[in-house]
Design a protein around this motif. Structure first.
Motif, mmCIF file in Angstrom:
data_model
loop_
_atom_site.group_PDB
_atom_site.id
_atom_site.type_symbol
_atom_site.label_atom_id
_atom_site.label_comp_id
_atom_site.label_asym_id
_atom_site.label_seq_id
_atom_site.Cartn_x
_atom_site.Cartn_y
_atom_site.Cartn_z
ATOM 1 N N SER A 3 2.029 -0.773 0.886
ATOM 2 C CA SER A 3 2.640 -2.082 -0.451
ATOM 3 C C SER A 3 4.225 -1.525 -0.430
ATOM 4 O O SER A 3 4.979 -0.679 0.341
ATOM 5 C CB SER A 3 1.244 -0.996 -0.661
ATOM 6 O OG SER A 3 1.663 0.132 -1.602
ATOM 7 N N CYS A 4 4.862 -2.246 -1.094
ATOM 8 C CA CYS A 4 5.675 -2.095 -2.615
ATOM 9 C C CYS A 4 5.854 -0.673 -3.331
ATOM 10 O O CYS A 4 4.911 -0.730 -4.084
ATOM 11 C CB CYS A 4 6.114 -3.245 -3.009
ATOM 12 S SG CYS A 4 7.785 -2.841 -4.355
ATOM 13 N N HIS A 5 6.243 0.237 -2.543
ATOM 14 C CA HIS A 5 6.552 1.082 -4.097
ATOM 15 C C HIS A 5 6.842 1.009 -5.675
ATOM 16 O O HIS A 5 6.838 1.856 -6.059
ATOM 17 C CB HIS A 5 7.494 2.536 -3.909
ATOM 18 C CG HIS A 5 9.061 2.249 -4.501
ATOM 19 N ND1 HIS A 5 9.334 2.281 -4.891
ATOM 20 C CD2 HIS A 5 9.835 1.033 -3.111
ATOM 21 C CE1 HIS A 5 10.566 1.623 -5.417
ATOM 22 N NE2 HIS A 5 10.963 0.363 -4.225
ATOM 23 N N LYS A 9 2.656 -4.049 -4.457
ATOM 24 C CA LYS A 9 1.780 -5.650 -3.993
ATOM 25 C C LYS A 9 2.062 -5.888 -2.252
ATOM 26 O O LYS A 9 2.694 -4.634 -1.830
ATOM 27 C CB LYS A 9 2.447 -6.836 -4.077
ATOM 28 C CG LYS A 9 2.283 -7.197 -5.625
ATOM 29 C CD LYS A 9 2.873 -8.537 -5.435
ATOM 30 C CE LYS A 9 2.160 -9.096 -7.149
ATOM 31 N NZ LYS A 9 2.555 -10.046 -7.907
ATOM 32 N N GLU A 10 1.343 -5.700 -1.706
ATOM 33 C CA GLU A 10 1.155 -5.261 -0.397
ATOM 34 C C GLU A 10 1.879 -6.925 0.359
ATOM 35 O O GLU A 10 2.293 -7.337 -0.033
ATOM 36 C CB GLU A 10 -1.419 -6.358 0.448
ATOM 37 C CG GLU A 10 -1.780 -5.462 -0.082
ATOM 38 C CD GLU A 10 -3.524 -5.192 0.720
ATOM 39 O OE1 GLU A 10 -3.253 -6.671 2.051
ATOM 40 O OE2 GLU A 10 -4.296 -5.819 -0.034
ATOM 41 N N LEU A 11 2.206 -5.464 1.410
ATOM 42 C CA LEU A 11 3.043 -6.264 2.427
ATOM 43 C C LEU A 11 2.348 -6.073 3.875
ATOM 44 O O LEU A 11 1.273 -5.795 4.421
ATOM 45 C CB LEU A 11 4.615 -5.732 2.985
ATOM 46 C CG LEU A 11 5.141 -5.123 0.889
ATOM 47 C CD1 LEU A 11 6.507 -4.182 0.729
ATOM 48 C CD2 LEU A 11 5.644 -6.412 0.235
ATOM 49 N N CYS A 23 11.442 -5.980 -1.123
ATOM 50 C CA CYS A 23 10.086 -6.875 -1.568
ATOM 51 C C CYS A 23 10.363 -8.212 -1.788
ATOM 52 O O CYS A 23 10.877 -8.748 -3.153
ATOM 53 C CB CYS A 23 9.192 -5.673 -2.960
ATOM 54 S SG CYS A 23 7.649 -6.769 -3.109
ATOM 55 N N PRO A 24 8.772 -9.121 -0.913
ATOM 56 C CA PRO A 24 9.230 -10.483 -1.653
ATOM 57 C C PRO A 24 9.376 -10.618 -3.185
ATOM 58 O O PRO A 24 9.275 -11.927 -3.590
ATOM 59 C CB PRO A 24 8.423 -11.569 -0.907
ATOM 60 C CG PRO A 24 7.139 -10.014 0.345
ATOM 61 C CD PRO A 24 8.402 -8.591 -0.294
ATOM 62 N N SER A 25 7.625 -9.900 -3.369
ATOM 63 C CA SER A 25 7.359 -9.989 -4.807
ATOM 64 C C SER A 25 8.819 -9.803 -6.557
ATOM 65 O O SER A 25 9.247 -10.889 -7.709
ATOM 66 C CB SER A 25 5.562 -9.468 -5.281
ATOM 67 O OG SER A 25 5.657 -9.610 -4.549
ATOM 68 N N CYS A 26 8.994 -8.050 -5.963
ATOM 69 C CA CYS A 26 9.662 -7.748 -6.981
ATOM 70 C C CYS A 26 11.420 -7.526 -6.241
ATOM 71 O O CYS A 26 12.316 -7.373 -7.453
ATOM 72 C CB CYS A 26 9.301 -6.394 -7.953
ATOM 73 S SG CYS A 26 9.233 -5.199 -6.335
#
Length: 93
Positions: A3-5, A9-11, A23-26
């Protein structure tokens, strides 16, 4: 599971993490101390790897050769549910 620190979110990491990976999300840096299995706030230099150099910004990408992405566990609610399901299956409830 990884997961991203920053966003938690799961990676899905199919390969090693490079210094420029985000991270693709943040968009947080992934190759940083906060995602490393050696990161430990209580340790000297906040790192359990004795040969690692001091890194000041733990949330920023770095060139550490000892970086290994830390595996994260499921959250406690998910773990409890998995345990409960396993026990129910064992006792055939």
């Amino acid at each position: 599971m990884y997961s991203c620190h920053a966003c938690k979110k799961e990676l899905s990491l199919g390969r090693s993490v490079g210094r420029k990976d985000e991270c693709p999300s943040c968009r947080a840096d992934l190759h940083c101390c906060l995602n490393c299995r050696f990161y430990d706030r209580a340790a000297s230099k906040e790192c359990r790897e004795p040969m690692a150099e001091m890194v000041k910004e733990k949330n920023k990408a770095n060139f550490c050769d000892f970086f290994t992405y830390a595996e994260t566990r499921d959250n406690p609610a998910k773990e409890a549910e998995k345990s409960r399901t396993a026990l129910d299956a064992l006792f055939k409830k």
